[in-house]
Design a protein around this motif. Structure first.
Motif, PDB file in Angstrom:
ATOM      1  N   ASP A  75       0.821  -1.216   0.000  1.00  0.00           N
ATOM      2  CA  ASP A  75       0.000   0.000   0.000  1.00  0.00           C
ATOM      3  C   ASP A  75       0.855   1.265   0.000  1.00  0.00           C
ATOM      4  O   ASP A  75       0.517   2.254  -0.666  1.00  0.00           O
ATOM      5  CB  ASP A  75      -0.927   0.004   1.225  1.00  0.00           C
ATOM      6  N   GLU A  76       1.970   1.268   0.751  1.00  0.00           N
ATOM      7  CA  GLU A  76       2.776   2.484   0.869  1.00  0.00           C
ATOM      8  C   GLU A  76       3.677   2.707  -0.338  1.00  0.00           C
ATOM      9  O   GLU A  76       3.791   3.832  -0.844  1.00  0.00           O
ATOM     10  CB  GLU A  76       3.628   2.442   2.138  1.00  0.00           C
ATOM     11  N   PHE A  77       4.343   1.628  -0.791  1.00  0.00           N
ATOM     12  CA  PHE A  77       5.339   1.801  -1.842  1.00  0.00           C
ATOM     13  C   PHE A  77       4.845   1.400  -3.231  1.00  0.00           C
ATOM     14  O   PHE A  77       5.498   1.705  -4.229  1.00  0.00           O
ATOM     15  CB  PHE A  77       6.601   0.987  -1.514  1.00  0.00           C
ATOM     16  N   GLY A  78       3.727   0.698  -3.286  1.00  0.00           N
ATOM     17  CA  GLY A  78       3.219   0.245  -4.572  1.00  0.00           C
ATOM     18  C   GLY A  78       3.959  -0.952  -5.138  1.00  0.00           C
ATOM     19  O   GLY A  78       3.753  -1.306  -6.307  1.00  0.00           O
ATOM     20  N   TRP A  79       4.804  -1.586  -4.343  1.00  0.00           N
ATOM     21  CA  TRP A  79       5.522  -2.764  -4.818  1.00  0.00           C
ATOM     22  C   TRP A  79       4.552  -3.921  -4.976  1.00  0.00           C
ATOM     23  O   TRP A  79       3.618  -4.099  -4.187  1.00  0.00           O
ATOM     24  CB  TRP A  79       6.623  -3.163  -3.838  1.00  0.00           C
ATOM     25  N   SER A  80       4.758  -4.749  -5.991  1.00  0.00           N
ATOM     26  CA  SER A  80       3.894  -5.899  -6.211  1.00  0.00           C
ATOM     27  C   SER A  80       4.136  -6.947  -5.128  1.00  0.00           C
ATOM     28  O   SER A  80       5.192  -6.976  -4.485  1.00  0.00           O
ATOM     29  CB  SER A  80       4.162  -6.511  -7.590  1.00  0.00           C
ATOM     30  N   LEU A  81       3.128  -7.829  -4.936  1.00  0.00           N
ATOM     31  CA  LEU A  81       3.295  -8.899  -3.967  1.00  0.00           C
ATOM     32  C   LEU A  81       4.412  -9.840  -4.395  1.00  0.00           C
ATOM     33  O   LEU A  81       5.087 -10.444  -3.560  1.00  0.00           O
ATOM     34  CB  LEU A  81       1.982  -9.670  -3.797  1.00  0.00           C
ATOM     35  N   GLY A  82       4.630  -9.960  -5.718  1.00  0.00           N
ATOM     36  CA  GLY A  82       5.728 -10.797  -6.200  1.00  0.00           C
ATOM     37  C   GLY A  82       7.081 -10.251  -5.782  1.00  0.00           C
ATOM     38  O   GLY A  82       7.971 -10.998  -5.385  1.00  0.00           O
ATOM     39  N   THR A  83       7.248  -8.921  -5.866  1.00  0.00           N
ATOM     40  CA  THR A  83       8.515  -8.300  -5.464  1.00  0.00           C
ATOM     41  C   THR A  83       8.763  -8.464  -3.971  1.00  0.00           C
ATOM     42  O   THR A  83       9.874  -8.816  -3.535  1.00  0.00           O
ATOM     43  CB  THR A  83       8.503  -6.806  -5.828  1.00  0.00           C
TER      44      THR A  83
ATOM     45  N   LYS B  58      13.669   3.094   0.742  1.00  0.00           N
ATOM     46  CA  LYS B  58      12.856   3.761  -0.271  1.00  0.00           C
ATOM     47  C   LYS B  58      12.645   2.893  -1.504  1.00  0.00           C
ATOM     48  O   LYS B  58      11.726   3.147  -2.288  1.00  0.00           O
ATOM     49  CB  LYS B  58      13.532   5.069  -0.706  1.00  0.00           C
ATOM     50  N   HIS B  59      13.514   1.891  -1.705  1.00  0.00           N
ATOM     51  CA  HIS B  59      13.481   1.094  -2.920  1.00  0.00           C
ATOM     52  C   HIS B  59      13.349  -0.386  -2.579  1.00  0.00           C
ATOM     53  O   HIS B  59      13.764  -0.838  -1.497  1.00  0.00           O
ATOM     54  CB  HIS B  59      14.750   1.320  -3.749  1.00  0.00           C
ATOM     55  N   SER B  60      12.812  -1.151  -3.520  1.00  0.00           N
ATOM     56  CA  SER B  60      12.567  -2.568  -3.270  1.00  0.00           C
ATOM     57  C   SER B  60      13.862  -3.354  -3.082  1.00  0.00           C
ATOM     58  O   SER B  60      13.884  -4.345  -2.344  1.00  0.00           O
ATOM     59  CB  SER B  60      11.750  -3.169  -4.419  1.00  0.00           C
ATOM     60  N   TRP B  61      14.968  -2.926  -3.727  1.00  0.00           N
ATOM     61  CA  TRP B  61      16.221  -3.666  -3.560  1.00  0.00           C
ATOM     62  C   TRP B  61      16.727  -3.570  -2.121  1.00  0.00           C
ATOM     63  O   TRP B  61      17.417  -4.482  -1.634  1.00  0.00           O
ATOM     64  CB  TRP B  61      17.287  -3.167  -4.539  1.00  0.00           C
TER      65      TRP B  61
END
Length: 441
Positions: free
Chosen positions: A54-62, A112-115
């Motif tokens: 919800d906060e970052f918009g990252w997919s559930l896969g990520t 801040k980032h998915s990595w």
């Protein structure tokens, strides 16, 4: 001097013999706290998947990829953790592992980032918790206990599995009330809080206190630190890989990991949330699985001493598969009696597979059985890692988890078949156990 059920006699000055708790039990208690905590730290992602999405918009896969790396490293670290403990000591390795967990969880509040999620949750927390896995249990019980070794191993194993689930309600409530960062910081603080306890009470070897292991009259010198432990672990893997029994055990245990940590442990809460159930309620259901797991694991150990382990594994996996096939029909916005029946059954079966799998590793690989089990456990986490990511991708693609439950049910039934195939690889005669393991418990 005689050793009682839980105490050892010491003579202090002229006051006569005084009964004190044997230090092995204090070491086991600290190990239990560390194991429960380590498992609880790994439970955090299941609560935070939706808040991060919800906060970052990252997919559930990520997000699930970070969980998968965590699970994979948790397993791959285990065979080498014993080597590190042999060279640097149990206390030092566990203390550094807790610091890694604390850093990995605490630093997520700045990401801040998915990595960064993958590096922190996946790598740091995975390495930290992997250093406190089943190799840690085997090292503690092997050094500190002669009598009651099986009982202590069962309790520590069950505690580690249950700890992953009993923290979930608290973390879910914190996330709902104060945001996901409060849960991450709570995990970081809890990991740091255990470090002083580990440094104070988690001794490396009974000889450090000039006492014998519990149940023995002889003070055993501490092992000489060498650089060959990792080489021996890899050698055991090479030898085991040439036997069909290893691949049958590893394949079944990979499915075990996929259908527990990878699927239920990671995606049960988001799946329940999809059907309108509040996340704290879903987390409480997982906590119940952890409570029932304790009884199930101890009972499984008792049965393993009395029944063929292949038969037990066949029943465990088959019944798990059938329960997963009906799970999609049990989800609802409220907790129904049918869901509670599933929770009870699944909890009893959660890590019931561990005692018979350990017994079969010992039967097929003799003195190398514990090391081989470390590699079988790595396959467990490999299966969990694949399932965590694949299930997240299926949810992103299909919008629901139904297909994931059906696939997992079919795989579990397949694991039952693999377990029964072990009858074809049965040894003509049992392999003699190591001398220490042969001591009556």
């Amino acid at each position: 001097m005689a050793v009682g059920p839980l105490v050892r006699r010491y003579r202090i000055g002229c006051n006569g013999p005084v009964k004190r708790l044997h230090p092995a039990w204090l070491v086991a208690a600290v190990a239990f706290v560390a194991l429960v905590g380590a498992a609880g730290f790994r439970a955090t992602p299941g609560v935070l998947i939706h808040p991060l999405h919800d906060e970052f918009g990252w997919s559930l896969g990520t997000i699930s990829l970070a969980v998968s790396i965590n699970l994979l490293l948790f397993g791959l670290t285990a065979p080498f953790a014993a080597a590190l403990m042999e060279r640097f000591g149990i206390r030092r390795v566990v203390a550094y592992a807790l610091l890694l967990v604390s850093a990995g969880s605490g630093l997520t509040v700045f990401m801040k980032h998915s990595w960064e999620l993958i590096a922190l949750w996946g790598v740091l927390v995975g390495l930290g918790t992997g250093s406190m896995a089943l190799a840690f249990v085997a090292t503690v019980t092997g050094r500190w206990f002669v009598k009651r070794r099986g009982l202590v191993t069962g309790v520590l194993t069950a505690g580690g599995a249950a700890g992953q689930l009993v923290f979930l309600p608290l973390l879910a409530l914190l996330t709902e009330a104060h945001g996901w960062r409060s849960a991450a910081l709570t995990v970081a603080g809890a990991a740091l809080a255990v470090v002083p306890l580990v440094m104070w009470r988690l001794r490396d070897h009974p000889a450090d206190l000039n006492v014998a292991p519990y149940g023995s009259a002889d003070v055993v010198p501490p092992p000489v630190a060498t650089g060959g432990a990792a080489r021996r672990a890899l050698g055991a893997l090479r030898t085991a890989a040439g036997k069909p029994a290893f691949w049958l055990l590893a394949g079944g245990f990979a499915i075990c990991g996929a259908t527990t940590n990878g699927l239920i442990g990671t995606h049960f809460i988001p799946a329940a949330h999809d059907h309108g159930m509040a996340e704290p309620t879903a987390a409480s259901l997982l906590a119940l699985i952890g409570l029932f797991d304790i009884a199930g694991t101890i009972a499984s150990g008792w049965l393993t001493d009395r029944m063929d382990s292949r038969v037990l594994l066949g029943w465990y996996y088959a019944l798990r598969g059938l329960s997963l096939l009906v799970l999609p029909m049990l989800f609802a916005a409220t907790v129904r009696p049918s869901m509670l029946v599933f929770i009870l059954f699944y909890g009893l079966d959660w890590v019931a597979t561990v005692p018979p799998t350990v017994a079969l590793c010992r039967e097929h690989f003799g003195a190398s059985g514990p090391v081989v089990f470390g590699w079988v456990f790595a396959s467990h986490q490999f299966g969990a890692a694949i399932a965590a990511t694949a299930t997240g991708l299926l949810r992103d693609r299909l919008g629901n988890y139904d297909l994931a439950w059906y696939i997992a049910g079919g795989l579990s039934i397949g694991a039952a078949a693999l377990s029964l195939l072990l009858f074809k690889t049965r040894r003509a005669a049992p392999v003699a156990a190591p001398a220490m393991a042969a001591t009556p418990a």
